[in-house]
Design a protein around this motif. Structure first.
Motif, PDB file in Angstrom:
ATOM      1  N   PHE A   1       0.707  -1.086  -0.076  1.00  0.00           N
ATOM      2  CA  PHE A   1       0.022  -0.039  -0.140  1.00  0.00           C
ATOM      3  C   PHE A   1       0.750   1.293  -0.061  1.00  0.00           C
ATOM      4  O   PHE A   1       0.547   2.245  -0.757  1.00  0.00           O
ATOM      5  N   GLY A   2       1.963   1.224   0.829  1.00  0.00           N
ATOM      6  CA  GLY A   2       2.994   2.396   0.845  1.00  0.00           C
ATOM      7  C   GLY A   2       3.429   2.685  -0.461  1.00  0.00           C
ATOM      8  O   GLY A   2       3.595   3.763  -1.289  1.00  0.00           O
ATOM      9  N   VAL A   3       3.826   1.608  -1.195  1.00  0.00           N
ATOM     10  CA  VAL A   3       4.515   1.422  -2.598  1.00  0.00           C
ATOM     11  C   VAL A   3       3.484   2.170  -3.573  1.00  0.00           C
ATOM     12  O   VAL A   3       3.764   2.915  -4.381  1.00  0.00           O
ATOM     13  N   ALA A   4       2.077   1.820  -3.172  1.00  0.00           N
ATOM     14  CA  ALA A   4       1.085   2.173  -4.211  1.00  0.00           C
ATOM     15  C   ALA A   4       0.996   3.725  -4.083  1.00  0.00           C
ATOM     16  O   ALA A   4       0.719   4.280  -5.226  1.00  0.00           O
ATOM     17  N   PHE A   5       1.004   4.216  -2.968  1.00  0.00           N
ATOM     18  CA  PHE A   5       0.792   5.822  -2.548  1.00  0.00           C
ATOM     19  C   PHE A   5       2.046   6.249  -3.057  1.00  0.00           C
ATOM     20  O   PHE A   5       1.998   7.533  -3.887  1.00  0.00           O
ATOM     21  N   GLY A   6       3.257   5.715  -3.171  1.00  0.00           N
ATOM     22  CA  GLY A   6       4.384   6.443  -3.747  1.00  0.00           C
ATOM     23  C   GLY A   6       4.181   6.575  -5.230  1.00  0.00           C
ATOM     24  O   GLY A   6       4.865   7.639  -5.721  1.00  0.00           O
ATOM     25  N   ASN A   7       3.723   5.620  -5.705  1.00  0.00           N
ATOM     26  CA  ASN A   7       3.413   5.883  -7.167  1.00  0.00           C
ATOM     27  C   ASN A   7       2.211   6.810  -7.726  1.00  0.00           C
ATOM     28  O   ASN A   7       2.425   7.465  -8.564  1.00  0.00           O
ATOM     29  N   LEU A   8       1.386   6.859  -6.846  1.00  0.00           N
ATOM     30  CA  LEU A   8       0.200   7.812  -7.015  1.00  0.00           C
ATOM     31  C   LEU A   8       0.803   9.120  -6.856  1.00  0.00           C
ATOM     32  O   LEU A   8       0.525   9.987  -7.678  1.00  0.00           O
ATOM     33  N   LEU A   9       1.704   9.364  -6.141  1.00  0.00           N
ATOM     34  CA  LEU A   9       2.279  10.559  -5.891  1.00  0.00           C
ATOM     35  C   LEU A   9       3.172  10.993  -6.992  1.00  0.00           C
ATOM     36  O   LEU A   9       3.377  12.137  -7.325  1.00  0.00           O
ATOM     37  N   GLN A  10       3.487  10.180  -7.806  1.00  0.00           N
ATOM     38  CA  GLN A  10       4.662  10.408  -8.882  1.00  0.00           C
ATOM     39  C   GLN A  10       3.845  10.475 -10.124  1.00  0.00           C
ATOM     40  O   GLN A  10       4.271  10.827 -11.340  1.00  0.00           O
ATOM     41  N   GLY A  11       2.596   9.676 -10.287  1.00  0.00           N
ATOM     42  CA  GLY A  11       1.717   9.643 -11.557  1.00  0.00           C
ATOM     43  C   GLY A  11       2.131   8.241 -12.238  1.00  0.00           C
ATOM     44  O   GLY A  11       2.942   7.554 -11.848  1.00  0.00           O
TER      45      GLY A  11
ATOM     46  N   PHE B   1      -6.463  15.449  -6.596  1.00  0.00           N
ATOM     47  CA  PHE B   1      -5.896  14.269  -7.626  1.00  0.00           C
ATOM     48  C   PHE B   1      -6.062  13.234  -6.557  1.00  0.00           C
ATOM     49  O   PHE B   1      -5.721  13.127  -5.518  1.00  0.00           O
ATOM     50  N   VAL B   2      -6.496  11.931  -7.422  1.00  0.00           N
ATOM     51  CA  VAL B   2      -6.596  10.793  -6.778  1.00  0.00           C
ATOM     52  C   VAL B   2      -5.481   9.766  -7.360  1.00  0.00           C
ATOM     53  O   VAL B   2      -4.795   9.143  -6.786  1.00  0.00           O
ATOM     54  N   MET B   3      -5.733   9.857  -8.729  1.00  0.00           N
ATOM     55  CA  MET B   3      -4.902   9.045  -9.426  1.00  0.00           C
ATOM     56  C   MET B   3      -4.247   9.631 -10.564  1.00  0.00           C
ATOM     57  O   MET B   3      -4.956   9.595 -11.668  1.00  0.00           O
TER      58      MET B   3
END
Lengths: 518, 379
Positions: free
Chosen positions: B135-145, B313-315
């Motif tokens: 989940f953390g990795v997913a959030f990290g990717n959301l923050l980058q796009g 933004f969400v995603m």
């Protein structure tokens, strides 16, 4: 790109994960009420044997429940992972019952199951009974919301397509909730679960009685299961899904396919007991039929006609043609959203949009559509007849065999004579797997019978999938099947081990096998 | 409908946040316990003590995850569709890790065999450790796009691979998430245990707390360097949702914009620091219940920080920024949002009430004596 192989693998994965899940659900649905009955007897009579029954059958219930939860997690997320376009297209309606299931039912069930197992010494008798009842209510409400969602896939009421958002949108929540199809499914499915729970207790109790062990415990369990099972199996048969079948077109199609009814017969239609369906020529090579019965079963009347497959295909051929026009208008409207004329023309035909979408399987653009392709799309709207026909018959045959078994079990338990009837006990033991087979067949009929749609008449299956690679699907399918099979083997091992050990596994000092470690 | 569409869209951003935070607080503490299990429990009895602190509750807590998934499906269907199909293998890794939990808890102590029990202990570790990291990795990717786009019919296409999700910034977010959940689990475990297990958990708690504070700081500095996303021009919050109708630009430091525009929102990252630091301090001094509250507030701060930075933004899409999903254009219809709002408003307090009651019934330290007395019924 979406290929036929990707669609097939996605379907296979959904079917495999859903069918694995449904190995555990029906037992949970039924056992939970048997636990309520046994514990009520404990609270009312104060006889310890009833408490032991609740705890021992509860232990087996827990072993089963763990895998129900495990396999259930997948289903909440698989619409997103593997059916992305489906999720976008109908999430506005379909997502709500799933979310409400979590809020209203699954929280209740999962919170109280913890207290059911751990609260015996910390709660009063009445409090603990209340916990068990709430767990049962949660479990059954959970089934209700899932079947509301599933019922909507069969009979999509209370929703409308919006060209602006390019999806189906909710118009009437109450219509979705009180969808007659969903209600019929709910009653039929939970009753089948009750039968499964009863069969489980009946069969294992019969095994103890055959071995002459833990007799007081087994006798009472047997009687409760016999009574509960008999009532449930009557409910499954009388309130069978078929009552819901006349209400919608999807179910008419399904009914015609599972009855191998190619022609529309004058009312009341006859019932094919046995038939050899011939898909290519759209007829039965051989059929043994009983006059009137089908009309009575299907319509509950003598004068209502039931459409045959040929007529349904002809009717759908017309809808496909209108649907192609609807797809064309939609494309024009998406390019020019403010055009009132286009909008009016689209609204007039949008009911048939889904039938036009069927052609996307064959043609990249609606300009490539030929009358032959439209014939093919119309023919596609009928699922394969032979698998439907035989699955349904097998399910019904099992249903009546279970009726006979539970009828006799109840009769002999009222007379108090079942202990001296080894043939009956052996029959009960052999029939242990039957409710599971019947349940899986029932789901097969319901879901395979909805093809080629995910949402009947609205969204074809081949458009519903996620745009994943075929390699990903092979990998995940192998992973799921491998993992589940391993867990199933572990579960079966524990189940057999504890069932053999019997109530002695509680360590109360009142039963056989007390020295063995639990 | 009493509430208008823009208000409901905003409420649903908050409600999804509430569900994610609820998940991290509730399922987070039993996942944290799972993560710590093989290390703070050195023999079978100790491990059973650890497991039984969450034995009666983990199942109810896991429903936060299930309901969170269902709520995103109902409120943000296109996010549900795009994120879960795009993050396909990551999502499967979460699911497969979670598979170990129900069976691990229920089956582990049913058989007296060291290898059997040890296998399930590691299964519980995987089920507790892997999901928060992902989940953390997913959030990290959301923050980058995330690399995705739609076609004209709104079919989502993900054009990245699984391995590119594991980039340095995302992995750092995974560490933060794991430390946050481990701290939460450690504080809870201290509250419910004594003796050796308590002492070992106390040390682990300190480690997790320090990693969380350090990781959160590094991520906070780093995020100012990575390009965030901004909607260019005006957006009409009451418009019918269409994720392709806006213009989005990428800009370094854009994720700081909300804090500049509305300085009060800085309280949220401050809460993350205060909560985590207070949790460590209080737990170290043995005030475990207060520490649990502080750690939970820290979770509100950490997840809230990610949410506020990205709002609306969400995603975001890195390949086709205009297709980014936001709280305004990735939502369900007005009617569905309204119905789901009322359903949540009615049931959420009930859930909190009966969950609270369940914890009250089972309150107190779990001891070796408890495990011995309940040989046949405890986990």
């Amino acid at each position: 790109m979406v290929t036929e192989q990707l669609v097939d693998l996605s379907r296979l994965q959904f079917a495999a994960t859903a069918m694995y899940h449904f190995l555990f659900v029906p037992l949970t649905l039924g056992m939970v009420w048997l636990l309520v009955i046994m514990e009520s007897a404990w609270v009312m009579t104060g006889k310890l044997v009833y408490k032991d029954m609740t705890r021992f059958w509860g232990k087996l219930f827990g072993i089963n429940f763990a895998l129900g939860v495990t396999t259930g997690i997948t289903l909440e997320f698989q619409f997103g992972t593997n059916w992305a376009y489906y999720s976008h297209y109908v999430g506005d309606i379909f997502g709500a019952p799933l979310a409400i299931e979590g809020l209203m039912a699954f929280f209740l069930e999962s919170t109280f199951i913890g207290l059911f197992f751990f609260g015996w010494d910390r709660l009063s008798r009445t409090q603990h009974l209340m916990v068990t009842v709430l767990m049962a209510v949660g479990t059954n409400l959970s089934a209700l919301w899932i079947l509301v969602a599933n019922g909507w896939m069969q009979h999509p009421v209370g929703a409308e397509f919006s060209y602006e958002t390019m999806r189906m949108e909710l118009v009437d929540f109450w219509a979705v909730l009180f969808n007659p199809d969903a209600q019929a499914k709910f009653v039929h499915t939970v009753s089948a679960g009750y039968v499964t729970g009863a069969m489980f207790v009946l069969a294992i109790s019969a095994w103890y009685l055959l071995h002459g062990r833990d007799r007081e415990f087994a006798r009472r369990s047997f009687s409760i299961a016999a009574a509960f099972g008999f009532a449930s199996v009557c409910s499954v048969i009388v309130l069978g899904d078929e009552s819901g079948y006349v209400v919608s077109e999807a179910q008419q199609t399904k009914l015609a396919a599972m009855e191998a009814m190619w022609e529309t017969e004058p009312a009341p239609a006859s019932f094919n007991v046995i038939a050899l369906p011939n898909e290519a020529e759209m007829k039965n090579d051989y059929a043994l039929h009983i006059p009137w019965v089908m009309g009575l079963l299907g319509t509950r009347s003598l004068d209502q006609e039931m459409p045959g497959i040929r007529d349904i295909v002809a009717r759908n051929r017309e809808r496909v043609e209108v649907g192609v026009e609807a797809v064309r208008l939609l494309e024009a409207l998406r390019a020019d959203p403010s055009n009132a004329d286009l909008r009016e023309r689209f609204d007039a035909v949008k009911e048939d949009l889904g039938f036009g979408l069927l052609l996307k399987k064959y043609a990249a653009s609606m300009d490539e559509v030929t009358p032959e392709l439209m014939d093919r799309a119309a023919r596609d709207t009928i699922p394969q007849v032979a698998p439907m026909f035989w699955s349904f018959r097998l399910m019904v045959a099992f249903g009546f065999a279970l009726l006979a078994l539970f009828g006799l079990a109840l009769w002999h338990s009222v007379k108090g004579t079942f202990e001296g009837k080894p043939w009956l006990l052996r029959w009960a033991l052999c029939f242990l797997p039957v409710p599971w087979v019947a349940s899986e067949l029932g789901w097969f009929v319901a879901e395979y019978g909805r093809q080629p749609w995910t949402i009947y008449g609205v969204l074809p299956t081949h458009l519903s999938v996620s745009t994943l690679s075929v390699e990903s699907l092979y990998g995940s399918l192998a992973g799921f099947v491998g993992f589940y099979t391993l867990l199933l083997m572990v579960e079966m091992y524990l189940m057999v081990r504890f069932a053999r050990q019997g109530p002695g596994s509680l360590g109360t000092g009142r039963y056989l096998n007390e020295t063995a470690h639990a | 409908m009493i509430l208008d569409y823009p208000t409901l869209k905003l409420i649903w951003w908050l409600l999804v946040g509430v569900l994610l935070i609820g998940f991290a607080i509730m399922d987070g503490h039993d996942m944290g316990v799972g993560t710590l299990l093989p290390f703070v429990g050195r023999n079978d009895t100790e491990r059973r003590v650890v497991i039984n602190t969450v034995g009666p509750h983990w199942d109810g807590n896991q429903v936060w995850f299930i309901t969170g998934g269902g709520a995103i499906f109902a409120a943000w269907p296109i996010v549900y569709a795009t994120a879960f199909s795009g993050f396909y293998w990551a999502m499967l890794a979460v699911l497969w890790a979670l598979f170990f939990r129900p069976v691990g808890f229920d089956y582990r102590s049913k058989i007296h065999n060291a290898a059997w029990r040890s296998t399930w202990d590691w299964g519980l570790f995987v089920g507790g450790f892997v999901p928060p990291v992902i989940f953390g990795v997913a959030f990290g990717n959301l923050l980058q796009g995330v690399p995705f786009h739609f076609d004209d019919s709104l079919v989502p296409y993900y054009t990245g691979s699984f391995w590119q999700l594991l980039n340095p910034f995302a992995l750092l977010c995974g560490v933060v998430s794991s430390a946050m959940v481990t701290l939460q689990g450690a504080v809870y475990l201290m509250h419910r245990t004594e003796g050796e297990v308590y002492e070992r958990t106390r040390k682990a708690m300190l480690g997790a707390g320090l990693v969380l504070l350090a990781g959160f700081t590094v991520a906070g500095v780093w995020v100012q360097e990575i390009p965030g996303y901004v909607i260019a021009g005006a957006i009409d919050p009451s418009a019918l949702p269409n994720p392709q109708a806006k213009e989005v630009v990428r800009e370094a430091g854009a994720w700081m914009a909300n804090y500049r525009d509305l300085p009060a929102t800085l309280l949220i990252p401050v809460l993350a620091y205060l909560g985590a630091a207070a949790a460590v301090w209080l737990a170290w001094r043995g005030r475990t219940l207060a520490a649990f509250v502080a750690s939970s507030l820290g979770i509100v701060g950490v997840i809230g920080t990610a949410g506020v930075s990205m709002f609306p933004f969400v995603m975001p899409s890195i390949t086709v920024p205009d297709a980014s999903l936001t709280v305004w254009d990735a939502v369900s219809s007005h009617r569905t949002l309204a119905i789901m709002f009322w359903a949540t408003l009615i049931f959420m307090p009930l859930i909190v009430l009966y969950t609270g009651w369940a914890y009250k019934v089972m309150a107190g330290k779990v001891t070796a004596a408890y495990v011995r007395e309940n040989e046949h019924s405890a986990y």
